[in-house]
Motif scaffolding. Structure first.
Motif, mmCIF file in Angstrom:
data_model
loop_
_atom_site.group_PDB
_atom_site.id
_atom_site.type_symbol
_atom_site.label_atom_id
_atom_site.label_comp_id
_atom_site.label_asym_id
_atom_site.label_seq_id
_atom_site.Cartn_x
_atom_site.Cartn_y
_atom_site.Cartn_z
ATOM 1 N N ARG A 453 -2.377 13.066 -0.746
ATOM 2 C CA ARG A 453 -2.928 11.971 -0.008
ATOM 3 C C ARG A 453 -1.782 11.754 0.987
ATOM 4 N N HIS A 455 0.411 9.410 3.545
ATOM 5 C CA HIS A 455 1.120 7.872 3.458
ATOM 6 C C HIS A 455 1.939 7.975 5.023
ATOM 7 N N ASP A 467 1.963 13.419 -0.390
ATOM 8 C CA ASP A 467 2.452 13.145 -1.720
ATOM 9 C C ASP A 467 3.870 12.958 -2.028
ATOM 10 N N GLN A 548 -8.314 9.076 5.541
ATOM 11 C CA GLN A 548 -7.395 10.154 4.943
ATOM 12 C C GLN A 548 -5.861 9.642 4.986
#
Length: 665
Positions: A453, A455, A467, A548
């Protein structure tokens, strides 16, 4: 690939230019073999439509059509050559001294390496000589990228040059503009009720200077530019006249530089004649200088009157000691006059009135020395070549007006309106995406899609996390693209919007390749790290893929939307908004497009604090909310006033009950 199409177009044009003349000359012959005789003219009048005359008319028509085609092609070629020559003229060329030094260095290198193969040094190449114009890089590890054209001592702007110390003063003045806006903002008022020009972006010249300083923070390596405080040391005491193609540009630079100096040194002063002001700024002079700290005079006698130290003390707010008087004991003062002001006048008396005064006359002045001002800002005395050349700030009308707009203490309208901030209406989670181009579609199947993931953190120091681990974005432009798309255009931005924000003041045609390079490198880095495609490209617009990527600013906007749409928002809802704002937007970054967005987000949070404090019946809790807003924006005067009033109420209540108050004003 474009080159096959370009080659085919060139071949078609050549065929049209060469084929028809060859065919006409081969089949028909030349259009005119000689002037017609009188007998031929009489025969043509008696019978004009013959096979021979029709053939001649068609031949002449074919030649005319070919001539029109040749004229069109020649005109296009001339336009292209003119644009290319204009671009080449703007390219910086080395000075004779730099060319000589480069030649000597090249000869030394070739002489050393003729018989010896030396290993390449591990460190970076030697720096260029002072004053050499270069394209500075600011990329991180992995590649360079040019953001602005700058030299060792200053920054090039459109048709001008700003010394680095002056550019730093421009950046400081721009910061003061935003601090004044933060101070004057009143939480809870509608935008139309806010004082000043609110969130209007600063002019393009200021943005270019900020971008250059952010990309090239190193100080100058050689003092080739002179600050106002040193002008009286390098110019003749009797004053000088400036002539040449750069005289007015240098005059505008002196005007702006002196006014910038008065911001940090109130003892500095500027006296300028009305004729010189109109010559420098044109019809807009009166509008630009209404609130500027300068003295406008109408004649040389009036300039002498204002230049006297005693008169200066009379025009200040309160008495001033002699050592604090402008022009005395080394305090700088600049007098700018027009040549019409000095007709038959003597500047000697004006120069003798006070020490440390630099007198500049724009135009010819027979009574004093005349120096030549080049368009680059270099000054030199043509009659005394032993005097070293000086280089001062040079500005055109537009750049001077842009810089004067941020110097004005009252901050009049900056000539621009605030750009819409799409961050106020963020994209919702997992929206339906438009049909994407296949070239940017992920090559992974649904079963092979990684579980990682992404961010993007933009509140605080911007970072892209995979992550929880930061991913190194090798190019600063790549990081700017991510933050810009997340905060300003979550629904997508085109190439022109991206280049205008990241590289302000530079032409689009020179930046398209740079933008594509930054995007390609960013996509490659993310794909190699996690196999995801974060940036989608559709309908000539770039946007972040929310399926995403998670962005902390989007979560903050969602919390704000929930708090403002709730029927009865609780204290926990307001606190969730404050907790979702850990730090300022892109904290620590000085990108020129950040300030309006940063201030918009900050205002939304302090609006929450002010509104929740106003609705809170418990004064202790209300004071805590106001203090949270003050911690977010300690410069806001309205929050400070509300907190002070609430402190007075709490102190009075505690005094009446005999309980000592823990609050202190």
């Amino acid at each position: 690939m474009r080159w096959p199409r370009q080659v085919m177009s060139l071949l078609v044009v050549l065929a049209l230019l060469v084929g028809p003349p060859v065919a006409l000359l081969t089949v028909v012959g030349p259009p005119i073999t000689g002037w017609p005789t009188s007998g031929q003219l009489r025969a043509w009048v008696q019978q004009p439509l013959t096979e021979q005359t029709l053939t001649a008319a068609l031949t002449i028509g074919a030649w005319l059509i070919w001539l029109m085609l040749a004229y069109t092609v020649a005109l296009r070629v001339l336009v292209r050559l003119r644009s290319t020559s204009a671009l080449l003229r703007r390219l910086p060329l080395p000075t004779p001294l730099q060319a000589t030094a480069s030649g000597m260095a090249g000869a030394a290198v070739f002489g050393i390496t003729t018989n010896t193969a030396a290993a390449a040094p591990e460190h970076s190449p030697q720096p260029l000589a002072a004053g050499t114009t270069t394209l500075h890089d600011d990329a991180g590890p992995g590649g360079g990228e040019s953001h602005t054209i700058a030299d060792a001592d200053g920054i090039s702007v459109a048709d001008g040059w700003i010394p680095r110390d002056v550019a730093m003063q421009v950046s400081a003045a721009a910061s003061l503009v935003w601090l004044r806006r933060r101070r004057n903002y009143r939480p809870g008022l509608t935008p139309g009720d806010q004082p000043g020009s609110d969130l209007a972006p600063l002019p393009r010249t200021v943005a270019s200077v900020q971008a250059a300083l952010a990309d090239n923070p190193a100080p100058p390596v050689a003092p080739s530019s002179y600050a106002i405080t040193r002008l009286h040391d390098v110019l003749p005491a009797s004053g000088i006249a400036l002539t040449g193609e750069g005289a007015l540009s240098v005059g505008r630079g002196l005007l702006v530089t002196t006014l910038l100096t008065t911001q940090s040194r109130p003892t500095a002063s500027l006296i300028i004649s009305n004729a010189a002001l109109i010559s420098l700024l044109g019809p807009a002079a009166r509008r630009l200088i209404q609130r500027l700290p300068l003295t406008i005079v109408e004649s040389l006698d009036e300039a002498t009157h204002h230049g006297h130290p005693a008169e200066r003390r009379q025009h200040t707010n309160g008495p001033r000691q002699a050592e604090d008087t402008p022009g005395v004991s080394g305090h700088p003062a600049v007098v700018i006059l027009d040549e019409k002001d000095c007709d038959g006048g003597d500047l000697t008396h004006l120069a003798d009135l006070s020490m440390g005064t630099a007198i500049i006359v724009l135009g010819r002045w027979p009574a004093g020395p005349t120096w030549h001002a080049a368009s680059s800002g270099h000054l030199y005395d043509p009659h005394d070549l032993t005097v070293p050349k000086l280089r001062l700030c040079v500005l055109d009308h537009v750049a001077a007006a842009d810089l004067l707009a941020v110097i004005t203490p009252g901050e009049p309208a900056l000539g621009a309106t605030a750009a819409p901030v799409e961050a106020s209406e963020p994209v919702r989670p997992n929206p339906r995406l438009p049909r994407q181009s296949t070239r940017y579609r992920s090559h992974l199947s649904a079963a092979d899609t990684p579980r990682q993931r992404l961010h993007l953190r933009v509140l605080g120091d911007p970072q892209l996390l995979i992550d929880g681990e930061p991913l190194t974005v090798r190019r600063s432009a790549g990081l700017q693209i991510l933050v810009y798309l997340a905060a300003v255009h979550p629904t997508g931005a085109d190439a022109a919007q991206l280049t205008d924000a990241i590289w302000p003041g530079l032409p689009h045609h020179a930046l398209t390749g740079r933008l594509y390079t930054a995007l390609s490198d960013l996509r490659t880095s993310i794909r190699d790290a996690c196999g995801l495609h974060v940036i989608d490209h559709a309908d000539d617009r770039y946007r972040l893929n929310p399926a995403q990527l998670a962005v902390d600013l989007w979560h903050l906007n969602a919390a704000l939307r929930h708090a403002t749409t709730a029927i009865t928002p609780s204290a926990e809802v307001w606190q969730a908004v404050v907790d979702a704002y850990p730090a300022d937007f892109a904290e620590g970054r000085a990108w020129p497009w950040l300030d309006p967005i940063r201030e918009t987000i900050r205002r939304r949070i302090i609006d929450v604090c002010a509104a929740s404090a106003a609705a809170e019946p418990d004064p202790d809790r209300a004071l805590s909310l106001l203090q949270a807003g003050i911690r977010i924006d300690p410069y806001n005067a309205a929050l400070q006033e509300r907190a002070n009033r609430l402190l007075h109420v709490l102190n009075d209540d505690n005094t009446d009950t005999g309980i000592g108050s823990p609050y202190r004003r």
